[in-house]
Motif scaffolding. Sequence first.
Motif, PDB file in Angstrom:
ATOM      1  N   ALA A 135       0.836  -1.204   0.000  1.00  0.00           N
ATOM      2  CA  ALA A 135       0.000   0.000   0.000  1.00  0.00           C
ATOM      3  C   ALA A 135       0.868   1.251   0.000  1.00  0.00           C
ATOM      4  O   ALA A 135       0.543   2.253  -0.656  1.00  0.00           O
ATOM      5  CB  ALA A 135      -0.928  -0.002   1.214  1.00  0.00           C
ATOM      6  N   CYS A 148      -4.148   4.445  -7.538  1.00  0.00           N
ATOM      7  CA  CYS A 148      -5.043   3.800  -6.575  1.00  0.00           C
ATOM      8  C   CYS A 148      -6.434   3.608  -7.172  1.00  0.00           C
ATOM      9  O   CYS A 148      -7.007   2.512  -7.097  1.00  0.00           O
ATOM     10  CB  CYS A 148      -5.108   4.665  -5.320  1.00  0.00           C
ATOM     11  SG  CYS A 148      -6.084   3.964  -4.007  1.00  0.00           S
ATOM     12  N   PHE A 193      -6.768   4.983   2.053  1.00  0.00           N
ATOM     13  CA  PHE A 193      -5.329   5.119   1.834  1.00  0.00           C
ATOM     14  C   PHE A 193      -4.891   6.442   2.435  1.00  0.00           C
ATOM     15  O   PHE A 193      -5.435   7.495   2.107  1.00  0.00           O
ATOM     16  CB  PHE A 193      -4.996   5.093   0.338  1.00  0.00           C
ATOM     17  CG  PHE A 193      -5.028   3.718  -0.269  1.00  0.00           C
ATOM     18  CD1 PHE A 193      -3.881   2.935  -0.296  1.00  0.00           C
ATOM     19  CD2 PHE A 193      -6.206   3.209  -0.795  1.00  0.00           C
ATOM     20  CE1 PHE A 193      -3.910   1.668  -0.848  1.00  0.00           C
ATOM     21  CE2 PHE A 193      -6.246   1.934  -1.348  1.00  0.00           C
ATOM     22  CZ  PHE A 193      -5.086   1.163  -1.374  1.00  0.00           C
ATOM     23  N   LEU A 199      -2.452   2.080   5.356  1.00  0.00           N
ATOM     24  CA  LEU A 199      -3.731   1.569   4.866  1.00  0.00           C
ATOM     25  C   LEU A 199      -4.681   1.316   6.032  1.00  0.00           C
ATOM     26  O   LEU A 199      -4.259   0.837   7.088  1.00  0.00           O
ATOM     27  CB  LEU A 199      -3.475   0.252   4.117  1.00  0.00           C
ATOM     28  CG  LEU A 199      -4.666  -0.599   3.695  1.00  0.00           C
ATOM     29  CD1 LEU A 199      -5.469   0.103   2.601  1.00  0.00           C
ATOM     30  CD2 LEU A 199      -4.183  -1.971   3.207  1.00  0.00           C
ATOM     31  N   VAL A 216      -6.773  -6.043  -1.038  1.00  0.00           N
ATOM     32  CA  VAL A 216      -6.124  -4.784  -1.401  1.00  0.00           C
ATOM     33  C   VAL A 216      -4.641  -5.013  -1.661  1.00  0.00           C
ATOM     34  O   VAL A 216      -4.087  -4.563  -2.675  1.00  0.00           O
ATOM     35  CB  VAL A 216      -6.323  -3.726  -0.302  1.00  0.00           C
ATOM     36  CG1 VAL A 216      -5.400  -2.530  -0.521  1.00  0.00           C
ATOM     37  CG2 VAL A 216      -7.774  -3.267  -0.263  1.00  0.00           C
ATOM     38  N   ASN A 217      -3.997  -5.722  -0.753  1.00  0.00           N
ATOM     39  CA  ASN A 217      -2.562  -5.978  -0.909  1.00  0.00           C
ATOM     40  C   ASN A 217      -2.280  -6.872  -2.115  1.00  0.00           C
ATOM     41  O   ASN A 217      -1.316  -6.651  -2.857  1.00  0.00           O
ATOM     42  CB  ASN A 217      -1.999  -6.597   0.371  1.00  0.00           C
ATOM     43  CG  ASN A 217      -1.843  -5.577   1.483  1.00  0.00           C
ATOM     44  OD1 ASN A 217      -0.919  -4.768   1.458  1.00  0.00           O
ATOM     45  ND2 ASN A 217      -2.748  -5.594   2.442  1.00  0.00           N
TER      46      ASN A 217
END
Length: 359
Positions: A135, A148, A193, A199, A216-217
Amino acid sequence: MKKYFERDDEMEKSKSLQELVWLCQKIGRKIDYVQGGGGNISVKLDSQYMAIKASGFRLDQVTEEDGYVVVDYQRIKSFYESVNISVVKDYEKESLEIAQKSVLSFSGRILRPSVEVGFHSILDRYVIHSHSVYANILTCSREGRQLCYKIFENRNFSLIWVPYINPGFSLTLEISNQLRSLPAIDKRPKVIFMENHGLVVSSDNLKEAYEVHEMVNLLIKRWFKIRGRYPSCVLKQVGDKRYQSKTRFILDFIKSEGFEVDLFEKYPLYPDQLVYINSSMYTENPKIEIDLPRGTVIYNSTYSEAVAIDETLLAYLYLITKINKFGLTIKSMSRNEMEYIKNWESEKYRKEILKEFAK
């Protein structure tokens, strides 16, 4: 925690604490997600109380008996909903006092809640705040915000981007303002973010909170085609309170032509770098000794502190490497932002707790 749980809903609270410990262990054992005492996790126990990692503790140190505090989060939430910033006063100090007064008193040592207890109070039941290196490739690059929204378009969760702002009171107020400014038809964002910080994922469902954080990762890694395992940290004791880093990624980096000793002051990326690296290196009695001719890194500290520094150093150098490799532009903290963290009482307290825990 016995005093708190002498209630009819004792079993439900116990289950919530087990969920807190589970989340802390799952996230805290991955040093690509959190380093040292960084990151926070909270679970709301009911409509009034919340358990959150205590300041200065590592996530993987949290158990059902230690490493967290229970706060009256409604009291904290009410403070942010009613605060009038037009009045000249020290809001950071006031918010810390409110947070500490909201802690339920138990026998034994008195711990502080995470300094980010404010935004945990205004978000959903389960909140994961990590310093994920993946992130932070986005949050520490100038192109990060635009990327993003590209990476996560058409996903089944909404997100917001928070420009860098001082942690604690100011950050909570900014997140609160952004949430309030969203159109009524928009879903409450699951993902936040935070520029030059990290994060945040929140949900009212435990499984969803964990899985969204993982997703997300994973999506960031897929976007940048990051493969293979994240490097491991390895330390060797070479004297009384002296530990040598055997972390291959760190040693290879400092032997490279691009390494400069003033790198960390030149590119301040996020608060934990300043707390664990810069404050340990650019001092009269440095805790970090980098011998460029020999290609060695020595930490003059306790083992626990050496681990925290090594993990943070690895994460920082990994970020610098990846940002450059992917053709992105490093987005550094400003001089004023650096000075705020260096002089921040909350971070000094966090480091003292780390030392105390190592005794």
